[in-house]
Design an enzyme around this catalytic site. Structure first.
Site, short mmCIF file in Angstrom:
data_model
loop_
_atom_site.label_atom_id
_atom_site.label_comp_id
_atom_site.label_asym_id
_atom_site.label_seq_id
_atom_site.Cartn_x
_atom_site.Cartn_y
_atom_site.Cartn_z
CG ASN A 7 -1.62 3.01 -3.63
OD1 ASN A 7 -0.82 3.72 -4.38
ND2 ASN A 7 -2.86 3.39 -3.29
CD1 TRP A 8 4.66 2.02 -1.18
CD2 TRP A 8 6.25 2.94 -2.13
NE1 TRP A 8 5.57 1.04 -1.04
CE2 TRP A 8 6.65 1.72 -1.77
CE3 TRP A 8 7.25 3.54 -2.90
CZ2 TRP A 8 7.98 1.06 -1.69
CZ3 TRP A 8 8.35 3.20 -3.17
CH2 TRP A 8 9.02 2.04 -2.68
CE LYS A 9 -3.09 5.15 0.30
NZ LYS A 9 -4.62 5.27 0.76
CG HIS A 93 -6.73 3.99 -4.82
ND1 HIS A 93 -7.01 4.88 -4.02
CD2 HIS A 93 -6.34 2.96 -4.38
CE1 HIS A 93 -6.91 4.47 -2.66
NE2 HIS A 93 -6.14 3.31 -3.05
CD GLU A 95 -6.21 7.41 -1.42
OE1 GLU A 95 -5.20 7.45 -1.84
OE2 GLU A 95 -6.51 6.75 -0.16
CD GLU A 164 -7.86 -0.71 -2.08
OE1 GLU A 164 -6.87 -1.02 -1.47
OE2 GLU A 164 -7.95 0.28 -2.85
N GLY A 170 -7.19 3.52 4.88
CA GLY A 170 -6.23 4.69 5.74
C GLY A 170 -7.01 4.97 7.10
CB SER A 210 -6.98 -0.46 7.62
OG SER A 210 -7.33 0.85 7.51
N GLY A 231 -1.80 -0.01 1.67
CA GLY A 231 -1.56 1.55 1.71
C GLY A 231 -0.28 1.91 2.54
N GLY A 232 -0.69 2.35 3.71
CA GLY A 232 0.14 2.77 4.60
C GLY A 232 1.28 1.95 5.28
C1 PEP Z 1 -4.90 1.62 -0.36
O1 PEP Z 1 -4.23 2.93 -0.56
O2 PEP Z 1 -5.27 1.07 -1.26
C2 PEP Z 1 -5.01 1.51 1.02
C3 PEP Z 1 -5.68 0.24 1.11
O3 PEP Z 1 -4.54 1.91 2.01
P1 PEP Z 1 -4.40 1.60 3.61
O4 PEP Z 1 -3.93 0.05 3.53
O5 PEP Z 1 -3.78 2.68 4.29
O6 PEP Z 1 -5.73 1.58 4.07
#
Ligand code: PEP
Length: 248
Positions: A7-9, A93, A95, A164, A170, A210, A231-232
């Site tokens: 997930n590149w957000k 999600h 966010e 999640e 994040g 993470s 994500g990141g």
């Molecule tokens: C996400 O955006 O779904 C996520 C899990 O982010 P991260 O891996 O950065 O915690």
């Protein structure tokens, strides 16, 4: 074999998207993973054009509106996403839920719209730190799952669930493999109660929060952790490939 999703957000414009796929290339046959990348909607067409021949990577969008078209400034519909090359959609999600106030009811409508158009929803569920401290993990994730299942109706097609925990997204904090397995087991049981054990086994449940190359292996080693939503660490082709290599 696992589902390895990124997930590149709100990162990676079209030029960065092209550079990512040039470097990521075609992942090796080892592992036989299913790959899904969710770029920003504006980068989707470039992602389609940049995927090398033979790439197993599928593409998705991070959000949709449930209506087909209309006066909804800033939104995109499922059919637009499909026409642009998406076959997956992230729904609910954390966010979207916690920054943009998306409700369980809206998640249900989106899930229904995604399935009606033949795309695969990835339904995200997860508790906040306060909810975890209050011992409410199961209550929260089952409420969110039930709402999504209500949107899917009596005969759901293919869908995935992503557990999640909000406090792990994040933040560098990751659920322990035991905590992840406990939540995934709870979700699987509810899926089995609703869909029957056989169909429930076929619904991939991904862990997100993470994920990095150093923890992807121990997480996906657990029975009910069928993959990861990253994500990141998915923004860098080298770390995304290293996560895939670690997944079991
Ligand atoms: C996400 O955006 O779904 C996520 C899990 O982010 P991260 O891996 O950065 O915690």
């Amino acid at each position: 074999m696992a589902v390895v999703a990124g997930n590149w957000k709100m990162h990676m414009g079209p030029a960065e998207t092209e550079a990512f796929f040039r470097e990521f290339g075609v992942p090796g046959a080892g592992g036989g993973h299913e790959y899904v990348v969710f770029p920003p909607a504006l980068s989707l067409a470039r992602a389609v054009a940049s995927l090398p021949a033979g790439s197993p990577v599928r593409l998705g969008v991070q959000n949709v509106h449930w209506e087909e078209s209309g006066a909804f400034t800033g939104e995109i519909s499922v059919s637009m996403a499909r026409e642009a090359g998406a076959t997956f959609v992230l729904v609910g999600h954390s966010e979207r839920r916690h920054v943009f106030g998306e409700t369980d009811d809206e998640v249900a409508r989106k899930v229904r719209a995604v399935q009606d158009h033949g795309l695969t929803p990835v339904v995200c569920v997860g508790e906040t730190l306060d909810e975890r401290r209050a011992g409410r993990v199961d209550e929260v994730i089952l409420r969110q799952l039930d709402a999504a299942l209500a949107g899917l109706g009596d005969d759901p097609g293919r869908f995935m669930v992503a557990y999640e925990p909000v406090w792990a997204i994040g933040t560098g904090e990751t659920a322990t493999p035991d905590d992840a397995q406990a939540a995934h087991g709870t979700l699987r049981e509810r899926l089995a109660a609703q869909l029957g054990p056989e169909r429930a086994r076929g619904v991939p449940i991904l862990y997100g929060g993470s994920v990095k190359p150093s923890n992807a292996g121990e997480l996906t080693a657990r029975d009910d952790v069928d993959g990861v939503l990253v994500g990141g660490a998915s923004l860098d082709p080298v770390s995304f490939a290293a996560i895939a290599a670690a997944c079991r």
